[in-house]
Scaffold this motif. Structure first.
Motif, PDB file in Angstrom:
ATOM      1  N   GLY A  41       0.885  -1.389  -0.155  1.00  0.00           N
ATOM      2  CA  GLY A  41       0.132  -0.060   0.010  1.00  0.00           C
ATOM      3  C   GLY A  41       0.692   1.116   0.051  1.00  0.00           C
ATOM      4  O   GLY A  41       0.321   2.290   0.107  1.00  0.00           O
ATOM      5  N   ALA A  42       1.968   1.277  -0.031  1.00  0.00           N
ATOM      6  CA  ALA A  42       2.818   2.190  -0.065  1.00  0.00           C
ATOM      7  C   ALA A  42       3.021   3.017  -1.411  1.00  0.00           C
ATOM      8  O   ALA A  42       2.631   2.482  -2.576  1.00  0.00           O
ATOM      9  CB  ALA A  42       4.154   1.968   0.291  1.00  0.00           C
ATOM     10  N   VAL A  43       3.273   4.351  -1.370  1.00  0.00           N
ATOM     11  CA  VAL A  43       3.595   5.065  -2.682  1.00  0.00           C
ATOM     12  C   VAL A  43       5.254   5.490  -2.593  1.00  0.00           C
ATOM     13  O   VAL A  43       5.714   5.780  -1.723  1.00  0.00           O
ATOM     14  CB  VAL A  43       2.839   6.642  -2.763  1.00  0.00           C
ATOM     15  CG1 VAL A  43       3.525   7.428  -3.835  1.00  0.00           C
ATOM     16  CG2 VAL A  43       1.440   6.055  -2.825  1.00  0.00           C
ATOM     17  N   GLN A  80       4.888   5.920  -7.999  1.00  0.00           N
ATOM     18  CA  GLN A  80       4.348   4.477  -8.089  1.00  0.00           C
ATOM     19  C   GLN A  80       3.418   4.180  -7.042  1.00  0.00           C
ATOM     20  O   GLN A  80       3.839   4.319  -5.627  1.00  0.00           O
ATOM     21  CB  GLN A  80       5.619   3.578  -8.236  1.00  0.00           C
ATOM     22  CG  GLN A  80       6.002   3.485  -9.526  1.00  0.00           C
ATOM     23  CD  GLN A  80       6.983   4.819  -9.850  1.00  0.00           C
ATOM     24  OE1 GLN A  80       6.814   5.587 -10.748  1.00  0.00           O
ATOM     25  NE2 GLN A  80       7.857   5.285  -8.814  1.00  0.00           N
ATOM     26  N   GLY A  81       2.239   3.398  -7.191  1.00  0.00           N
ATOM     27  CA  GLY A  81       1.318   2.826  -6.381  1.00  0.00           C
ATOM     28  C   GLY A  81       1.156   1.334  -7.113  1.00  0.00           C
ATOM     29  O   GLY A  81       1.595   1.025  -8.051  1.00  0.00           O
ATOM     30  N   TRP A  82       0.670   0.365  -6.390  1.00  0.00           N
ATOM     31  CA  TRP A  82       0.641  -0.943  -6.854  1.00  0.00           C
ATOM     32  C   TRP A  82      -0.447  -0.671  -8.259  1.00  0.00           C
ATOM     33  O   TRP A  82      -1.550  -0.539  -7.798  1.00  0.00           O
ATOM     34  CB  TRP A  82      -0.095  -1.917  -5.673  1.00  0.00           C
ATOM     35  CG  TRP A  82      -0.282  -3.236  -6.340  1.00  0.00           C
ATOM     36  CD1 TRP A  82      -1.346  -3.887  -6.940  1.00  0.00           C
ATOM     37  CD2 TRP A  82       0.755  -4.192  -6.655  1.00  0.00           C
ATOM     38  NE1 TRP A  82      -1.043  -5.090  -7.617  1.00  0.00           N
ATOM     39  CE2 TRP A  82       0.260  -5.529  -7.059  1.00  0.00           C
ATOM     40  CE3 TRP A  82       2.256  -4.318  -6.332  1.00  0.00           C
ATOM     41  CZ2 TRP A  82       0.731  -6.683  -7.297  1.00  0.00           C
ATOM     42  CZ3 TRP A  82       2.883  -5.609  -6.458  1.00  0.00           C
ATOM     43  CH2 TRP A  82       2.331  -6.434  -7.236  1.00  0.00           C
ATOM     44  N   GLY A  83      -0.110  -1.061  -9.143  1.00  0.00           N
ATOM     45  CA  GLY A  83      -0.889  -0.714 -10.508  1.00  0.00           C
ATOM     46  C   GLY A  83      -1.167   0.544 -10.796  1.00  0.00           C
ATOM     47  O   GLY A  83      -2.055   0.612 -11.815  1.00  0.00           O
ATOM     48  N   ARG A  84      -0.498   1.496 -10.070  1.00  0.00           N
ATOM     49  CA  ARG A  84      -0.856   2.926 -10.469  1.00  0.00           C
ATOM     50  C   ARG A  84       0.747   3.680 -10.704  1.00  0.00           C
ATOM     51  O   ARG A  84       1.767   3.582 -10.006  1.00  0.00           O
ATOM     52  CB  ARG A  84      -1.384   3.740  -9.489  1.00  0.00           C
ATOM     53  CG  ARG A  84      -2.658   2.836  -9.260  1.00  0.00           C
ATOM     54  CD  ARG A  84      -3.854   2.845 -10.365  1.00  0.00           C
ATOM     55  NE  ARG A  84      -5.146   2.411 -10.013  1.00  0.00           N
ATOM     56  CZ  ARG A  84      -5.504   1.163 -10.033  1.00  0.00           C
ATOM     57  NH1 ARG A  84      -4.671   0.382 -10.547  1.00  0.00           N
ATOM     58  NH2 ARG A  84      -6.627   0.891 -10.000  1.00  0.00           N
ATOM     59  N   VAL A 137      -3.963   7.170  -3.666  1.00  0.00           N
ATOM     60  CA  VAL A 137      -3.256   5.960  -3.846  1.00  0.00           C
ATOM     61  C   VAL A 137      -2.749   5.252  -2.432  1.00  0.00           C
ATOM     62  O   VAL A 137      -2.776   4.201  -2.097  1.00  0.00           O
ATOM     63  CB  VAL A 137      -2.186   5.936  -4.776  1.00  0.00           C
ATOM     64  CG1 VAL A 137      -1.476   4.529  -5.125  1.00  0.00           C
ATOM     65  CG2 VAL A 137      -2.671   6.137  -6.359  1.00  0.00           C
ATOM     66  N   ARG A 138      -2.107   6.179  -1.699  1.00  0.00           N
ATOM     67  CA  ARG A 138      -1.329   5.684  -0.417  1.00  0.00           C
ATOM     68  C   ARG A 138      -2.409   5.196   0.564  1.00  0.00           C
ATOM     69  O   ARG A 138      -3.343   5.598   1.164  1.00  0.00           O
ATOM     70  CB  ARG A 138      -0.899   6.851   0.533  1.00  0.00           C
ATOM     71  CG  ARG A 138      -0.024   6.584   1.494  1.00  0.00           C
ATOM     72  CD  ARG A 138       0.638   7.637   1.975  1.00  0.00           C
ATOM     73  NE  ARG A 138      -0.212   8.596   2.919  1.00  0.00           N
ATOM     74  CZ  ARG A 138      -0.499   8.535   3.989  1.00  0.00           C
ATOM     75  NH1 ARG A 138       0.309   7.863   5.009  1.00  0.00           N
ATOM     76  NH2 ARG A 138      -1.393   9.582   4.498  1.00  0.00           N
TER      77      ARG A 138
END
Length: 273
Positions: free
Chosen positions: A150-152, A194-198, A217-218
């Motif tokens: 869940g991190a950015v 970056q985020g997961w899938g983003r 996202v975060r």
């Protein structure tokens, strides 16, 4: 012949002239107006004070209004039940779907399909992501695991940003849970989030989309696959945030894990054949 008493007679017009003369001598105006010396001037001290107050209010408005507007813009990208993934409303955001839970070995590279990567197979140990600003490039396989939590991850091209711009980005990360930042030499844009899938690539750290992406996202459980996972150091012997595994440069070797993940486990035959 002159009168015997020696006094000069005064007629009606003469009386009026004497009266007017007496009025002038007393400092009055013709027509019965108020004396000039008694008139009040403009209250210049009050006018000056009012001007200072107006200028101060205008200055405060000019200073605070953009910040209120930025905050309102960021609030529009806070996830909610009615808007579970606000990141898709941010211009320029790339969205991809990746399978989760695919782990590479500690020394194995992954043939990522994006640079920087924002999903796919990754190391079993995540990069510490509780607000760490890394001075050197990170091993992508560790950072991608942080995204799964869940991190950015903010990356930047050290040749494209000034020290002041890097500092601007670092203030958004430092000691903030589910955030990490590191240089990414060779990045095709000055910075990338970056985020997961983003993913969002930008030219300027002052772009309001930086805060919008972080807000959207975060820790957004609608996006990342491991809700409740931690960003603290998993195993200092394998990932020490003060001395993390270095980034590997160059194309991935022949033995790199493909984006499809590790080969499916095979079940040995039960008939002995």
């Amino acid at each position: 012949m002159p009168s015997g008493n020696g006094k000069k007679k005064t007629g009606p017009s003469g009386a009026r002239s004497a009266k007017a003369l007496n009025g002038v001598q007393r400092g009055g105006r013709r027509g019965g107006g108020a004396p000039t010396a008694g008139r009040r001037g403009l209250p210049w001290v009050t006018v000056a004070a009012a001007f200072v107050v107006v200028a101060l209010v205008a200055g405060i408005t000019v200073y605070l209004l953009p910040r209120f507007q930025d905050r309102a813009s960021t609030q529009a990208f806070v996830p909610s039940a009615a808007n579970r993934d606000p990141s898709t409303k941010i211009p320029g955001v790339a969205v991809k779907t990746y399978a989760a839970g695919q782990h590479a070995a500690a020394t194995q590279r992954v043939a990522y399909d994006q640079s920087p990567p924002f999903g796919g197979p990754h190391d079993q140990i995540w990069a510490t992501c509780n607000g760490v600003v890394y001075p050197n490039a990170l091993r992508s396989e560790n950072a991608v695991h942080s995204l799964e939590h869940g991190a950015v991850w903010i990356t930047y091209n050290p040749r494209a940003l000034s020290a002041a711009q890097v500092s601007t980005l670092a203030k958004k990360v430092d000691n903030r849970p589910f955030m990490l930042m590191s240089p990414y030499p060779g990045l095709d844009k000055p910075l990338s989030l970056q985020g997961w899938g983003r993913q969002l690539k930008l030219d300027d750290p002052a772009d309001p989309r930086v805060d919008q992406f972080i807000s959207a996202v975060r820790g957004n459980q609608a996006i990342y696959p491991e809700p409740g996972a931690t960003c603290d150091t998993a195993n200092p012997a394998l990932f020490d945030p003060s001395n993390p595994p270095p980034a590997e440069s160059g194309p991935p070797p022949a033995g790199a894990m493909p984006m499809s993940g590790p080969p499916a486990a095979t079940t040995p035959p039960t008939n002995g054949g």
